[in-house]
Design an enzyme around this catalytic site. Structure first.
Site, PDB file in Angstrom:
ATOM      1  N   GLU A 253     116.386  36.389  91.851  1.00  0.00           N
ATOM      2  CA  GLU A 253     116.269  37.242  90.666  1.00  0.00           C
ATOM      3  C   GLU A 253     115.504  36.439  89.634  1.00  0.00           C
ATOM      4  OE1 GLU A 253     116.396  38.448  87.015  1.00  0.00           O
ATOM      5  OE2 GLU A 253     118.235  37.297  87.222  1.00  0.00           O
ATOM      6  N   CYS A 287     116.171  37.096  80.911  1.00  0.00           N
ATOM      7  CA  CYS A 287     115.171  37.642  81.826  1.00  0.00           C
ATOM      8  C   CYS A 287     114.932  39.120  81.560  1.00  0.00           C
ATOM      9  CB  CYS A 287     115.593  37.416  83.272  1.00  0.00           C
ATOM     10  SG  CYS A 287     117.207  38.082  83.689  1.00  0.00           S
TER      11      CYS A 287
END
Length: 510
Positions: A253, A287
């Protein structure tokens, strides 16, 4: 540990023992003050080798326990996370610079993940699949893959490790974990929790250190699955290496260049609130933070004026103070990275609306002059799909305003023209626009009339394109740490095959 944080060099937890190894010491720094919080030993290949040997040796016995028995160890940690909520939240804020409500939320998210993983141990597993042959039973079952290597980031130093490890352990895998080098103190406390829970030796192992220790974990043939959360550069390197090894899996991820579409049907209060949260929470160091705001021409001027007004006044300060909205950047090198992207935007034609990159002395809290301080940077720029400032992730409070005309289709087209695809949001009171964004935005996490931050552990978390492959949370993480077996058993006296395949054995004597 918090009382004696600087009195010794803390090491690694390997095979149920604390060891310092032969690595050089390194320090955990408070990014708000520049002060040393604690000293740790840097992990070496020898430390990683010992951890992997311990994990591999512990796997058969751990795998043979029931789901329920494995989950019991996690329930011990669940209670400790809840009991130490305030203390650990403060530790998170001290070590990674998030303001205190975010530090506490990091711990809450960790116990939510442990609760989900441990509770799932008592839920149904597998699927019964009908066979076309009446005398056969068929079903799906999952088995642990083996040794799981976990590499986690500094910005969620308690929550994300449990995203990785809680599910991996309950599913029957053993773990070798490397915390981020910026947040080893949080890693130390988590390892102490596993020790206090009495988890069998070798089932959980922690090696402190830098990228070389992480590479030694991910590259080793004894590791069956790599769970990585971090930068796209490192994640893609891991994916490329692991992809060439048969039977090995990497679930990565990574980052995003996330956008919010604000249409002509948007409620302005919601739009400004959602955009400020998405752009500046965690100092833009998530993120899922938004670095692009795509605003319809009919509401552009109003939105710009209101967004700029708030950005000019967002409270930057001591992460432990209740009235702080933004804390510092994580480290000096990252301050320079943010500076370079602010400069790049100017070079590419930006009209700067807010430049608080270098805060005034009066804005820096007393006693925090050595911190890594930055403030919001907001600009508007004529949209061109190839601009680097609109395609490369800054990972800071760096935000572009982009004006669009026309319909929602054009806005979503602008939204999708980046190599990333992690998170995005739309602000509109028109359900058709919301549904178009839902169906056509190239993201793994989509939000309507909300910030594009704020994941919940029971939902999948991950992106598409350069942002990853969507594994790292909840049920999708189970896919990454287990192997699926389709099991078929014959209950009849004779063998009968599917698809009409003959089961008759014919010999030359026939």
């Amino acid at each position: 540990m918090s009382q004696q944080a600087t009195e010794q060099a803390h090491g690694h937890y390997i095979g149920g023992e604390w060891t310092t190894g032969d690595g050089h010491p390194f320090e955990s720094e408070n990014p708000a003050t520049g002060e040393t919080l604690a000293t740790f030993q840097r992990g070496t290949e020898a430390d990683v080798d010992a951890a992997l040997e311990a994990a591999e040796s512990a796997f058969p016995e751990w795998r043979d326990l029931s789901y329920i028995d494995r989950a019991e160890y996690l329930w011990e940690i669940y209670h400790e996370l809840r009991d130490r909520h305030e203390e650990l939240g403060e530790t998170v804020s001290k070590e990674c610079g998030k303001e205190i409500s975010e530090g506490k939320a990091d711990v809450t998210e960790a116990w939510h993940m442990v609760e989900w993983a441990a509770g799932n141990a008592r839920h149904p597993h597998g699927d019964v699949v009908p066979s076309e042959v009446a005398g056969k039973d068929s079903y799906m079952r999952r088995k642990p893959r083996g040794v799981v290597g976990c590499i986690t980031p500094w910005n969620f130093p308690v929550a994300i490790p449990f995203w990785h490890m809680a599910i991996a352990l309950v599913e029957g895998n053993t773990v070798v974990w490397k915390p981020a080098e910026q947040t080893p103190w949080c890693g130390q406390i988590i390892a102490e929790m596993f020790e206090d829970a009495g988890i069998p030796d070798g089932v959980f192992n922690m090696v402190q250190g830098f990228g070389d220790a992480g590479a030694a974990i991910t590259d080793d043939e004894r590791v069956d699955t790599v769970l990585f959360t971090g930068s796209a550069e490192v994640g893609h390197e891991i994916g490329d290496k692991v992809g060439g090894e048969p039977g090995k899996l990497a679930a990565c991820e990574m980052g995003g260049k996330n956008g919010i579409v604000i249409t002509e049907e948007a409620d302005m209060d919601t739009a400004v609130h959602a955009a400020i949260m998405s752009s500046f929470k965690t100092t833009g160091q998530r993120c899922v933070s938004s670095e692009r705001l795509i605003v319809h021409e009919d509401v552009y001027d109003e939105f710009k004026a209101r967004f700029v007004d708030v950005a000019e006044n967002v409270a930057v300060g001591d992460p432990l103070a209740e009235d702080t909205f933004m804390g510092p950047a994580i480290e000096a090198d990252h301050v320079e990275k943010i500076r370079s992207y602010n400069d790049l935007a100017r070079e590419e034609g930006a009209n700067v609306l807010v430049d608080r990159f270098e805060l005034a002395d009066s804005e820096i809290p007393d006693g925090h002059e050595g911190g890594h301080w930055v403030g919001p940077f907001v600009y508007e720029i004529d949209y061109e799909p190839d601009l680097r400032c609109l395609n490369e992730e800054c990972f800071g409070p760096h935000v572009a305003l982009l004006e669009y005309s026309g319909d929602i289709e054009h806005a979503v087209e602008m939204h999708n023209v980046t190599p990333y695809g992690l998170a995005g949001a739309i602000i509109s009171e028109d359900y058709r626009q919301l549904n178009y964004f839902r169906d056509h935005a190239e993201v793994g996490l989509a939000y309507a009339n909300l910030p594009c931050i704020g994941a919940e552990v029971q939902l999948p978390f991950g992106g598409v394109k350069k942002s990853g492959n969507g594994y790292p949370s909840a049920r999708e993480a189970i896919e990454a740490v287990t192997e699926r077996t389709a099991w078929t058993m014959n209950n009849a006296d004779e063998i009968e095959m599917a698809q009409g395949l003959s089961a008759d054995i014919k010999t030359s004597e026939d």
